[in-house]
Motif scaffolding. Sequence first.
Motif: not given
Length: 338
Positions: A264-266, A303-311
């Motif tokens: 997810n990119l947010g 709709a807003y992202a959980n960015t843990d994985k991308a981070n």
Amino acid sequence: MNKVLVTGGLGFIGSHTVVELQNEGFEVVVIDNLSNSSIEVLEGIHRITGTKPHYENIDLRDKSAVQYFFKKHNDITGIIHFAASKAVGESVENPLLYYENNINSLVYILQELIHLTQSNFIFSSSCTVYGQAEKMPITEDATVQPANSPYGNTKQIGEEIITDVAKVSNINSILLRYFNPIGAHSSAEIGELPLGIPQNLVPFITQTAFGLRKELSVYGNDYPTPDGTCIRDYIHVVDLAKAHVIALQRLLKKQNLENVETFNLGTGRGSSVIEVISAFEKVSGQKLPYKIVGRREGDVIAAYANTDKANTVLGWKAKSSLEEALSSAWNWEQKIRS
Ligand code: WQD
């Protein structure tokens, strides 16, 4: 030097990604059929980086043209595939345009890649695949809901095609699910091109502020949110572009743990329509004329992202604030109208 193909490379996200790729020393080849962009964007990229990417005007629905391109450029080490039609409303009115363009072009490219000993493929996907997710912020393992538009369906089908093909080929792929890209490069040499009446919120705001539109229509303020308007995750397009370079480098360095990874990119922050309007008024110093109208068909509440994985896994984090992104969008609007 790594040679990278960027399809749709003269589009909004594509052009910003070409700049970031060149900044990182990649040799970039752009394919774009100019159906939703302009050749002037190539000059804008050139003015920013000093390097004009090699450009070919190819319609990816033309299978033989795609085959010929890959024969000619047999030294490409990575592909970032943006080229697609992307207007939700238009996809409802003209579904076949979307299925032919978005699916056939993907299939023809993949048919060339499966013959390569190794290929690295970044796919432009969208948070649209989640529909109205049950839980906020949205994680990558949230249920992919039945699409509420042919456009969203082409993104879901695209992800499924890539997943199936990656199982039986040497294609390594990363699916990037964007939230809401906004803003423009700080140079104001490239940005979101205003072709027709803007469907998206931020270009409509900047055109209204410039006086091109009488007022903004806010599509509903009776949603179950703090101020009644829909909530989205607005991410600066340059932050988004940088994520593509990092994702490609991950594949080139064979750091991927699976042959298809999803991110997810947010920004991880949700902003309502009213909050975006207030932020824009703050950065522009202008009052924005708007009126509340009825809801828009197909809009999700939030709709807003959980960015843990991308981070953590990708090692990427969005840096720009909503205000900075809106300010860059406003600078761009004023620049192209000057
Ligand atoms: C944002 C919010 C509207 C215009 C779409 C696609 C998504 C991606 C980004 C391609 C919503 C409200 C909007 C207006 C308004 N595109 N709005 N007045 O719909 O979240 O996402 O664009 O990948 O896939 O679905 O973005 O900017 O259209 O709308 O009130 O004139 O602004 O209701 O709440 P959206 P958007």
